[in-house]
Write an enzyme that holds these catalytic residues in place. Structure first.
Site, PDB file in Angstrom:
ATOM      1  N   GLY A 253       0.837  -1.163   0.013  1.00 31.52           N
ATOM      2  CA  GLY A 253       0.051   0.087   0.074  1.00 31.52           C
ATOM      3  C   GLY A 253       1.033   1.283   0.080  1.00 31.52           C
TER       4      GLY A 253
ATOM      5  N   TRP B 105       2.479   1.638  -3.404  1.00 33.53           N
ATOM      6  CA  TRP B 105       1.238   2.040  -4.276  1.00 33.53           C
ATOM      7  C   TRP B 105       1.559   3.703  -4.379  1.00 33.53           C
ATOM      8  CZ3 TRP B 105      -2.740   5.519  -3.818  1.00 33.53           C
ATOM      9  CH2 TRP B 105      -3.517   5.479  -4.786  1.00 33.53           C
ATOM     10  N   HIS B 106       1.564   4.389  -3.240  1.00 34.66           N
ATOM     11  CA  HIS B 106       1.697   5.696  -3.259  1.00 34.66           C
ATOM     12  C   HIS B 106       2.861   6.252  -4.081  1.00 34.66           C
ATOM     13  CE1 HIS B 106      -1.061   5.173  -0.170  1.00 34.66           C
ATOM     14  NE2 HIS B 106      -1.598   6.314  -0.318  1.00 34.66           N
ATOM     15  N   GLY B 107       3.754   5.826  -4.028  1.00 30.96           N
ATOM     16  CA  GLY B 107       5.176   6.118  -4.929  1.00 30.96           C
ATOM     17  C   GLY B 107       6.305   5.282  -4.822  1.00 30.96           C
TER      18      GLY B 107
ATOM     19  N   PHE C 274       0.528  10.121  -7.689  1.00 32.20           N
ATOM     20  CA  PHE C 274       0.473   8.665  -7.403  1.00 32.20           C
ATOM     21  C   PHE C 274      -0.083   7.930  -8.388  1.00 32.20           C
ATOM     22  CE2 PHE C 274       0.039  10.661  -2.741  1.00 32.20           C
ATOM     23  CZ  PHE C 274       1.332  10.779  -2.512  1.00 32.20           C
TER      24      PHE C 274
END
Lengths: 312, 472
Positions: B321, B324-326, B472
């Site tokens: 997770g 996923w953001h960066g 993102f």
């Protein structure tokens, strides 16, 4: 969509439009009355002060924070005012100069930063600092529109003129910052211990590689405004002088040199003090690499005043 | 095209009028939605439209194939193709440089000096969002929770629907596709709710988030020179900047969809009023957290295989997770902090001997907020070194006066932040969601409230930045 829904949408939108415009106009007129009485503070007071006194002044300093915090005008001439403001460049200053009376002899000291003048990214957005007068002054409106820096919605919602300035205006309306009759526009910087520490830390850090420009074409907005100011000053009894104030350690010399050449070509007076403190520098003169403390500013003003008197 | 731009206002008014003109023809309406969504995306960069179209096409076909396959092995194979295709595209565009860079750094540690392997790759806007959206479609079909659509236009519209295309909410196919395939009727209630939610979203974004963001940017762009107080203040403000920025975006997306007759799920539900991190994740970016729960955590076994496996699953879910953001180790660490605390909370809950801690429940609010705040340092810092430096400076306990760049910015920040927090308090106290806030309002009340919000936006808005979650 059925007729009823269409009617509902239309009714809602019209009502929103009427109420929002009505409240906008009420706010705008009430706030105009309030703000006109405010003569202190950077938000609008200083601008009002300038507009109120501009016709009587003999010398006016314009430019960015480096003009505002570096030149104490009364040490140059008694009846003077420093109209320098944080983040302002030529568009803002030139527009204010154009508000000056046509027939009064006045000296204009306009601060210019070479890297800003040669930057092709400059779009004149500092003129937004005058947007509080957008719907109230034709010259200002014309200049903002010319640079396409107007918010299109400002033609509809006039209260946008006071965007981000309401609290400052109210504060200065109820609790003026200072006695404006003894204010000459110069805002000295008294460096706190915390700021001194920050500046020392910056200087101790590894020096960043300077990103000096290598193409020296004057930004079009700068070029146009300089030409317009030459014209305006010639026709309005104004003596225009450009200057650059000191920097702690200027790593890019070529831009100063090129700017000097351009001013020479345009037959303009230009004083470049970028390296004034290079030989006898002292940390106490500075708040950061581009801003002088009050101590440094007083020394600079003294030097500048002497030079101006020598050339008079 | 940014939601807070004049371009979008003109675009949306045009689409809104045309959309309801085609009200009687569902197919035409959906074609209009699809074309306008592609136009919306192409406004940013038309070249990357091809990625959306390819991704949509692959999953449209694979969805049918999975559904048509009667043998489990075959269904699995088609699902795998979908996963590889979608995650493959995401990996190339988003993570290639991250892994290449990490590999080179690792090689250096072992004395090997490979050439720079990174490439100049532009991150296509919204790729993380629409990849998850399209994956939910094939996975749901695989799990027999959803039947594929035969209508290509509907499916392509589902993937590209402009209110949620670039930054979510991540809508599941089972929620949104049936709405696309069904006639929409103009709903007065939704119209009222939509208008208010859009304006509240705009206020949250361009007034609150952008105003407080300017201070955060100053401090975090040069973290090494400021004292503990300044960094704590900037981190505190960042917590609200990112919340109001992203929840504001979601509000505009949900409100816009409502005006077109679509209902999206709630994406934020007052997350800082959480007394545990578990609760925080039920309130923060709900569409992502529920996606991760349903498609990753549960797929890994969830909490069905014993407490140790549950901890492992939580950690994997939060690490991925975070990633996923960066594509940066900072996001991985951010995810790890959340994973660790979530696991710890699970431990506390499962241990009967620690039940007495329930009485200290009230401490949950400040503790949760402090943990979230601490984790945001990694999220906001430019790199690991900056994050480390920020934490080091905080623990130097140099609590002298914070750096104040511009007093009026600070005052404006305090005022607008107070308005935002008080409004959230009001929603909490009234136990009403923003989504339903305007349900019972009369037209006059709507007009008055709308005018107040417009007025507040006019006098307080700050020069707009990009929405944080666009990266993102």
């Amino acid at each position: 969509m059925d007729f009823n829904s269409l009617k509902y949408i239309t009714k809602t939108l019209i009502l929103i439009f009427i109420i929002s415009i009505l409240s906008d106009r009420i706010f705008f007129s009430v706030f105009n009355k309030i703000s006109d009485k405010v003569l202190t503070g950077q938000t609008i007071g200083k601008l009002n002060h300038y507009i109120q006194n501009k016709e009587t002044l003999d010398l006016i300093v314009f430019g960015s924070s480096r003009a505002n915090h570096h030149v104490n005008p009364i040490n140059i001439l008694k009846n003077s005012f420093n109209m320098g403001m944080d983040g302002r460049k030529i568009a803002y200053s030139a527009t204010l100069i154009k508000l000056l009376p046509r027939n009064k002899e006045q000296i204009i000291l306009l601060h210019i930063d070479p890297e800003a003048a040669f930057s092709q990214d400059y779009l004149g957005n500092d003129i937004k600092g005058l947007s509080s007068k957008y719907n109230r002054n034709d010259i200002i409106k014309h200049e903002i529109d010319k640079l396409k820096q107007n918010n299109l919605l400002q033609n509809l919602y006039w209260s946008i003129s006071y965007n981000q300035s309401v609290l400052g205006i109210l504060k200065n309306y109820f609790m003026p910052n200072y006695d404006f009759t003894n204010y000459f526009g110069y805002d000295p910087i008294y460096v706190s211990e915390n700021q001194k520490k920050i500046f020392s830390k910056i200087l101790q850090r590894d020096k960043k590689i300077s990103n000096c420009q290598d193409r020296f074409i004057l930004n079009k907005i700068y070029n146009d405004y300089i030409d317009e100011l030459i014209d305006f000053c010639n026709k309005s009894n104004k003596f225009l002088i450009f200057f650059t104030s000191p920097k702690f350690d200027d790593k890019c010399k070529n831009d100063n040199h090129e700017l000097r050449k351009i001013f020479k070509k345009k037959n303009l007076n230009y004083y470049d003090y970028t390296n004034l403190f290079k030989e006898n520098n002292n940390l106490d003169y500075w708040k950061d690499e581009t801003h002088l403390s009050n101590k440094g500013a007083q020394l600079f003003t003294k030097k500048f005043a002497k030079m101006l008197k020598l050339n008079q | 095209m940014l939601f807070n731009s004049l371009d979008f206002l003109i675009f949306f008014i045009t689409v809104f009028i045309a959309y309801w003109v085609f009200n009687k023809n569902l197919n035409k309406q959906n074609i209009l939605l699809l074309l306008s969504s592609y136009f919306f995306y192409a406004w940013w960069d038309w070249r990357f439209l091809s990625l959306i179209i390819i991704s949509s096409f692959i999953d449209f076909k694979l969805g049918k194939k999975i559904f048509a396959s009667k043998v489990v092995k075959q269904r699995k194979r088609w699902l795998l193709v979908s996963l590889i295709a979608n995650l493959g595209m995401l990996s190339v565009f988003k993570y290639y440089n991250f892994f290449a860079d990490s590999f080179v750094n690792l090689a250096y540690i072992f004395g090997w000096q490979p050439n720079d392997l990174t490439l100049k790759i532009i991150l296509p806007i919204g790729i993380s969002f629409y990849t998850f959206q399209t994956l939910s479609y094939t996975i749901d079909i695989y799990r027999n929770q959803f039947q594929p659509t035969n209508n290509m236009i509907s499916f392509f519209t589902y993937i590209a629907f402009f209110p949620q295309l670039v930054a979510g909410p991540i809508e599941r196919a089972r929620d949104l596709l049936p709405q696309i395939e069904k006639n929409r009727i103009f709903n007065k209630q939704w119209f009222k709710e939509g208008i208010i939610q859009i304006l509240v979203g705009l206020f949250r974004k361009i007034v609150i988030a952008d105003t407080i963001g300017s201070y955060v940017d100053i401090i975090y762009s040069d973290i090494e020179i400021y004292n503990s107080t300044s960094i704590i203040l900037a981190t505190f403000l960042y917590a609200f900047q990112i919340y109001f920025d992203f929840s504001g975006y979601s509000d505009i997306a949900i409100g816009t969809a409502k005006l077109l007759g679509f209902k999206f799920n709630q994406n934020f539900n007052l997350p800082y009023f959480s007394k545990s991190l578990t609760e925080f994740w039920r309130r923060w970016h709900i569409s992502l957290s529920s996606w991760l729960r349903d498609y990753l955590y549960i797929s890994l076994g969830g909490n069905r295989k014993g407490i140790k496996i549950t901890y492992r699953n939580l950690m994997i879910t939060m690490l991925l997770g975070g990633l996923w953001h960066g594509s940066s180790w900072n996001f991985v660490i951010w995810g790890a902090i959340h994973g660790l605390v979530l696991s710890f909370e699970k431990y506390l809950k499962s241990n009967q001997k620690l039940k007495f801690l329930d009485e200290l429940n009230f401490l949950g609010y400040p503790i949760t907020f402090t943990i979230v705040l601490f984790a945001w340092i990694f999220f906001r810092s430019q790199d690991f070194n900056s994050a480390f430096l920020a934490i080091k400076t905080i623990f130097e306990f140099n609590f002298s006066f914070p750096f104040i760049a511009n007093i009026s910015t600070i005052v404006n920040s305090i005022i607008v932040l107070s308005i935002g927090i008080l409004f959230d308090f009001y929603l909490l106290k009234k136990q009403v969601h923003l989504e339903n806030f305007a349900t019972k309002f009369s037209v006059l009340k709507i007009a008055i409230i709308t005018s107040i919000i417009i007025f507040l936006i006019n006098i307080f808005y700050s020069s707009s930045n990009n929405f944080i979650y666009f990266q993102f």
